[in-house]
Design an enzyme around this catalytic site. Sequence first.
Site, PDB file in Angstrom:
ATOM      1  N   GLY A  14       0.769  -1.231   0.000  1.00  0.00           N
ATOM      2  CA  GLY A  14       0.000   0.000   0.000  1.00  0.00           C
ATOM      3  C   GLY A  14       0.801   1.282   0.000  1.00  0.00           C
ATOM      4  O   GLY A  14       0.219   2.367   0.027  1.00  0.00           O
ATOM      5  N   SER A  15       2.121   1.185  -0.030  1.00  0.00           N
ATOM      6  CA  SER A  15       2.929   2.402   0.061  1.00  0.00           C
ATOM      7  C   SER A  15       3.155   3.084  -1.284  1.00  0.00           C
ATOM      8  O   SER A  15       3.628   4.226  -1.337  1.00  0.00           O
ATOM      9  CB  SER A  15       4.288   2.082   0.696  1.00  0.00           C
ATOM     10  OG  SER A  15       5.039   1.214  -0.138  1.00  0.00           O
ATOM     11  N   ASP A  64       6.608  -8.372   6.251  1.00  0.00           N
ATOM     12  CA  ASP A  64       6.754  -9.196   5.054  1.00  0.00           C
ATOM     13  C   ASP A  64       5.509 -10.071   4.920  1.00  0.00           C
ATOM     14  O   ASP A  64       5.272 -10.949   5.750  1.00  0.00           O
ATOM     15  CB  ASP A  64       8.009 -10.058   5.190  1.00  0.00           C
ATOM     16  CG  ASP A  64       8.258 -10.962   3.994  1.00  0.00           C
ATOM     17  OD1 ASP A  64       7.404 -11.012   3.076  1.00  0.00           O
ATOM     18  OD2 ASP A  64       9.296 -11.647   3.972  1.00  0.00           O
ATOM     19  N   SER A 139      -2.513 -10.768 -12.233  1.00  0.00           N
ATOM     20  CA  SER A 139      -1.854 -10.199 -13.410  1.00  0.00           C
ATOM     21  C   SER A 139      -2.408 -10.854 -14.656  1.00  0.00           C
ATOM     22  O   SER A 139      -2.763 -12.044 -14.645  1.00  0.00           O
ATOM     23  CB  SER A 139      -0.342 -10.422 -13.338  1.00  0.00           C
ATOM     24  OG  SER A 139       0.277 -10.107 -14.584  1.00  0.00           O
ATOM     25  N   TYR A 152       6.678 -15.846 -11.973  1.00  0.00           N
ATOM     26  CA  TYR A 152       5.719 -14.793 -11.645  1.00  0.00           C
ATOM     27  C   TYR A 152       4.333 -15.171 -12.152  1.00  0.00           C
ATOM     28  O   TYR A 152       3.343 -15.080 -11.419  1.00  0.00           O
ATOM     29  CB  TYR A 152       6.176 -13.477 -12.271  1.00  0.00           C
ATOM     30  CG  TYR A 152       5.200 -12.343 -12.121  1.00  0.00           C
ATOM     31  CD1 TYR A 152       5.138 -11.595 -10.950  1.00  0.00           C
ATOM     32  CD2 TYR A 152       4.331 -12.008 -13.162  1.00  0.00           C
ATOM     33  CE1 TYR A 152       4.237 -10.543 -10.817  1.00  0.00           C
ATOM     34  CE2 TYR A 152       3.432 -10.957 -13.033  1.00  0.00           C
ATOM     35  CZ  TYR A 152       3.392 -10.230 -11.859  1.00  0.00           C
ATOM     36  OH  TYR A 152       2.496  -9.199 -11.728  1.00  0.00           O
ATOM     37  N   ALA A 154       3.168 -18.103 -12.865  1.00  0.00           N
ATOM     38  CA  ALA A 154       2.659 -19.258 -12.130  1.00  0.00           C
ATOM     39  C   ALA A 154       2.115 -18.846 -10.766  1.00  0.00           C
ATOM     40  O   ALA A 154       1.061 -19.327 -10.324  1.00  0.00           O
ATOM     41  CB  ALA A 154       3.765 -20.299 -11.960  1.00  0.00           C
TER      42      ALA A 154
END
Length: 243
Positions: A14-15, A64, A139, A152, A154
Site C-alpha cells: 500500500g505504500s 513481510d 496479473s 511470476y 505461475a
Amino acid sequence: MLDLVGRSCLITGGSKGIGLAIATRFSQAGATCTLVSRHEESLRNAVSSLAKCGQRDHSFLVGDVGDRAFWEQAVKANPGIDILVNSAGQSQTSLLLRTPVDEIDDLVRVNLLGTIYGSKFYFKEMARARRGCIINISSILAVTGGGGSSVYAASKAGLHGFVKSMAKEASRFNVRINNILPGYVETEMTAALRSSTRADALLQTPLGRFGTAVEVADAAYYLATSGYVTGTDLVIDGGYASR
C-alpha cells in the site's frame, strides 16, 4: 459517494503504485485504511498523503506478507478489517534457467502464499462478522504467460484456483473474494522495463497505451461495493489478452 464509511481496509503493497491508488480511492469513499509494506518511510509518506483525502485515522504496518508470523501479529494488532486487498507482489524479468532458486522461493512466497496467508487469517474474522470482501491483485500474465516471467505468472495463476475455491467456501458467511488481472500499468515496475519490451507491450495492447493505477483502483472500488460479485477474475488490460 462516501459508501465505504465505517469500513476498515487493510491493503498490502500500500505504500506506492496500485496499492496506494486503491487506498486513496477507498479513503475518498470514507474508508479507514491500514497500509502494509516492508519500508517504514514510504509507508509514513503514503499515510500522510491519505490524510489529504479527508480521513485522518489511517495507519500502517511494517512487515513481510510472505511471513506467516506477520499475519498472526497483524490480526491481533488490526482486528475488525472487513476489506482486505492483497496487492503486494514481486516481479520477475529473467528466464527460468537464469532465475536463482532463492528468487523463485521469494516470488511464490510473496505473490501466492502471502495472499493465501492474509486471506486465511482475516477470513476467520470476516466469517464471524458475516461480512467481508477480499480483493487480490493478480496479473494478466496469469492468463497469457510471458517470456522471462514464468515463475511470476505461475504464482499469479495460482490465485485463480484459490479464488474459485474460496468463493464457494466463503459465500455462506457473506464474504466475497475476487481477483483483478491488470495488464501493463504505469508504475515504478513498468517504468523499469527496457524500451524494446515496453514498445512490444504497447503493440500488443489494442488500446495502444498502458493503464493507470487509478483505473485499477476504480476496479477495486467496484468489487468492494458490488455485493453480487464473487469468485471472478476481473480483467483490466486494454485488450492485451484478446490478441
